[in-house]
Design a protein around this motif. Structure first.
Motif, PDB file in Angstrom:
ATOM      1  N   PHE A  67      28.281  90.959  89.181  1.00 42.90           N
ATOM      2  CA  PHE A  67      26.872  91.142  89.192  1.00 42.90           C
ATOM      3  C   PHE A  67      26.378  92.294  90.169  1.00 42.90           C
ATOM      4  CE2 PHE A  67      22.763  89.633  91.147  1.00 42.90           C
ATOM      5  CZ  PHE A  67      21.958  89.977  90.299  1.00 42.90           C
ATOM      6  N   GLU A  82      29.091  81.133  91.357  1.00 44.16           N
ATOM      7  CA  GLU A  82      28.590  80.477  90.277  1.00 44.16           C
ATOM      8  C   GLU A  82      27.890  81.445  89.550  1.00 44.16           C
ATOM      9  OE1 GLU A  82      26.455  76.936  91.428  1.00 44.16           O
ATOM     10  OE2 GLU A  82      28.315  75.658  91.839  1.00 44.16           O
ATOM     11  N   ARG A  83      26.931  82.241  90.013  1.00 47.96           N
ATOM     12  CA  ARG A  83      26.054  83.025  89.420  1.00 47.96           C
ATOM     13  C   ARG A  83      26.947  84.310  88.852  1.00 47.96           C
ATOM     14  NH1 ARG A  83      22.417  84.920  93.308  1.00 47.96           N
ATOM     15  NH2 ARG A  83      23.964  86.385  94.216  1.00 47.96           N
ATOM     16  N   ASN A  84      27.900  84.670  89.709  1.00 50.43           N
ATOM     17  CA  ASN A  84      28.761  85.810  88.904  1.00 50.43           C
ATOM     18  C   ASN A  84      29.594  85.500  87.741  1.00 50.43           C
ATOM     19  OD1 ASN A  84      28.876  88.476  90.650  1.00 50.43           O
ATOM     20  ND2 ASN A  84      28.094  86.928  91.870  1.00 50.43           N
ATOM     21  N   PHE A  85      29.855  84.483  87.486  1.00 54.73           N
ATOM     22  CA  PHE A  85      30.573  84.041  86.091  1.00 54.73           C
ATOM     23  C   PHE A  85      29.858  84.148  85.140  1.00 54.73           C
ATOM     24  CE2 PHE A  85      33.459  81.275  88.876  1.00 54.73           C
ATOM     25  CZ  PHE A  85      34.584  81.471  88.398  1.00 54.73           C
ATOM     26  N   ARG A  86      28.364  84.488  85.254  1.00 51.15           N
ATOM     27  CA  ARG A  86      27.804  85.074  84.154  1.00 51.15           C
ATOM     28  C   ARG A  86      27.867  86.591  83.781  1.00 51.15           C
ATOM     29  NH1 ARG A  86      23.644  81.736  86.569  1.00 51.15           N
ATOM     30  NH2 ARG A  86      22.579  83.587  87.412  1.00 51.15           N
ATOM     31  N   TYR A  87      28.545  87.242  84.755  1.00 53.22           N
ATOM     32  CA  TYR A  87      28.430  88.687  84.658  1.00 53.22           C
ATOM     33  C   TYR A  87      29.715  89.288  84.109  1.00 53.22           C
ATOM     34  CZ  TYR A  87      23.760  88.235  86.005  1.00 53.22           C
ATOM     35  OH  TYR A  87      22.189  87.821  86.299  1.00 53.22           O
ATOM     36  N   GLN A  89      32.782  88.912  80.810  1.00 56.00           N
ATOM     37  CA  GLN A  89      33.138  88.015  79.725  1.00 56.00           C
ATOM     38  C   GLN A  89      34.517  87.499  79.459  1.00 56.00           C
ATOM     39  OE1 GLN A  89      30.903  87.908  77.241  1.00 56.00           O
ATOM     40  NE2 GLN A  89      29.740  88.983  78.963  1.00 56.00           N
ATOM     41  N   GLN A 106      36.155  78.122  87.251  1.00 55.04           N
ATOM     42  CA  GLN A 106      34.906  77.415  86.569  1.00 55.04           C
ATOM     43  C   GLN A 106      35.211  76.495  85.565  1.00 55.04           C
ATOM     44  OE1 GLN A 106      32.473  80.116  84.084  1.00 55.04           O
ATOM     45  NE2 GLN A 106      30.715  79.278  84.947  1.00 55.04           N
ATOM     46  N   GLY A 110      30.749  74.069  83.735  1.00 56.66           N
ATOM     47  CA  GLY A 110      29.910  75.146  84.519  1.00 56.66           C
ATOM     48  C   GLY A 110      30.239  75.003  86.041  1.00 56.66           C
ATOM     49  N   ARG A 127      37.718  79.410  83.543  1.00 58.32           N
ATOM     50  CA  ARG A 127      37.451  81.007  83.829  1.00 58.32           C
ATOM     51  C   ARG A 127      37.527  80.860  85.399  1.00 58.32           C
ATOM     52  NH1 ARG A 127      32.293  82.957  82.582  1.00 58.32           N
ATOM     53  NH2 ARG A 127      33.401  84.923  82.280  1.00 58.32           N
TER      54      ARG A 127
END
Length: 190
Positions: A67, A82-87, A89, A106, A110, A127
């Motif tokens: 991120f 936690e936030r950076n797992f969304r950024y 693939q 993760q 989540g 992940r």
């Protein structure tokens, strides 16, 4: 070096005038000035080609975080991880920047767990964000150089420590006229 994949770090970016020196502590800024004065044109060309993010299959490589990589965020708190797992693939993202080895896993729901230790088995349904530590400046109060081996076929990460002559490295920092703080931190692993 004939490196297959490399990523741009914050000190690299500062040497290329892509990150302002005001983003660094005074000793780090002084070290960047020192480094810039000694970089060869070949080294600069190599650094100019480095990107913030690289991918190898389902593996992402970044220096600081997936991120806002160019903002040089530190991933050390659970909420940041936690936030950076969304950024990214893929299954796994390797990063550095905090210089402390750990594996953040993760779960399918989540939730994130942080693991430290020499060996780690990857799970198919999870992940990962993985910090490989630091060869040249460990910051986990261990003066040994730290590196990681990733066996993608076996699904295993091994964090390894080896002795290196950190006392001589510290002496060289002082001989170069760099700040004493940078030399002393090598002696304490921080």
């Amino acid at each position: 070096l004939d490196c297959w994949k490399t990523v741009l770090g914050n000190h690299d970016a500062a040497c290329l005038d892509r990150t302002p020196l005001t983003s660094f502590s005074p000793p780090a800024a002084e070290a960047i000035h020192w480094t810039k004065a000694r970089l060869t044109s070949a080294s600069l060309r190599f650094m100019e080609r480095m990107r913030l993010t690289e991918e190898i299959g389902d593996t992402t490589l970044v220096h600081s975080s997936p991120f806002q990589s160019e903002e040089w965020h530190y991933l050390s708190q659970e909420e940041d991880l936690e936030r950076n797992f969304r950024y990214f693939q893929g299954k796994i993202c390797f990063f550095g920047h905090v210089h402390k080895p750990f594996v953040a896993e993760q779960q399918a729901d989540g939730s994130v767990k942080i693991f430290q230790g020499p060996d780690f088995e990857l799970k198919n349904h999870c992940r990962y964000l993985v910090n490989a530590g630091s060869v040249g400046q460990p910051r986990d109060l261990n003066t040994q150089a730290c590196f990681m081996v990733y066996d993608s076929l076996a699904g295993r990460i091994s964090i390894r420590r080896v002795e290196y002559d950190f006392k001589t490295a510290s002496d060289k920092v002082l001989k170069a006229g760099l700040p004493e703080y940078l030399a002393k931190r090598l002696l304490a692993g921080k």
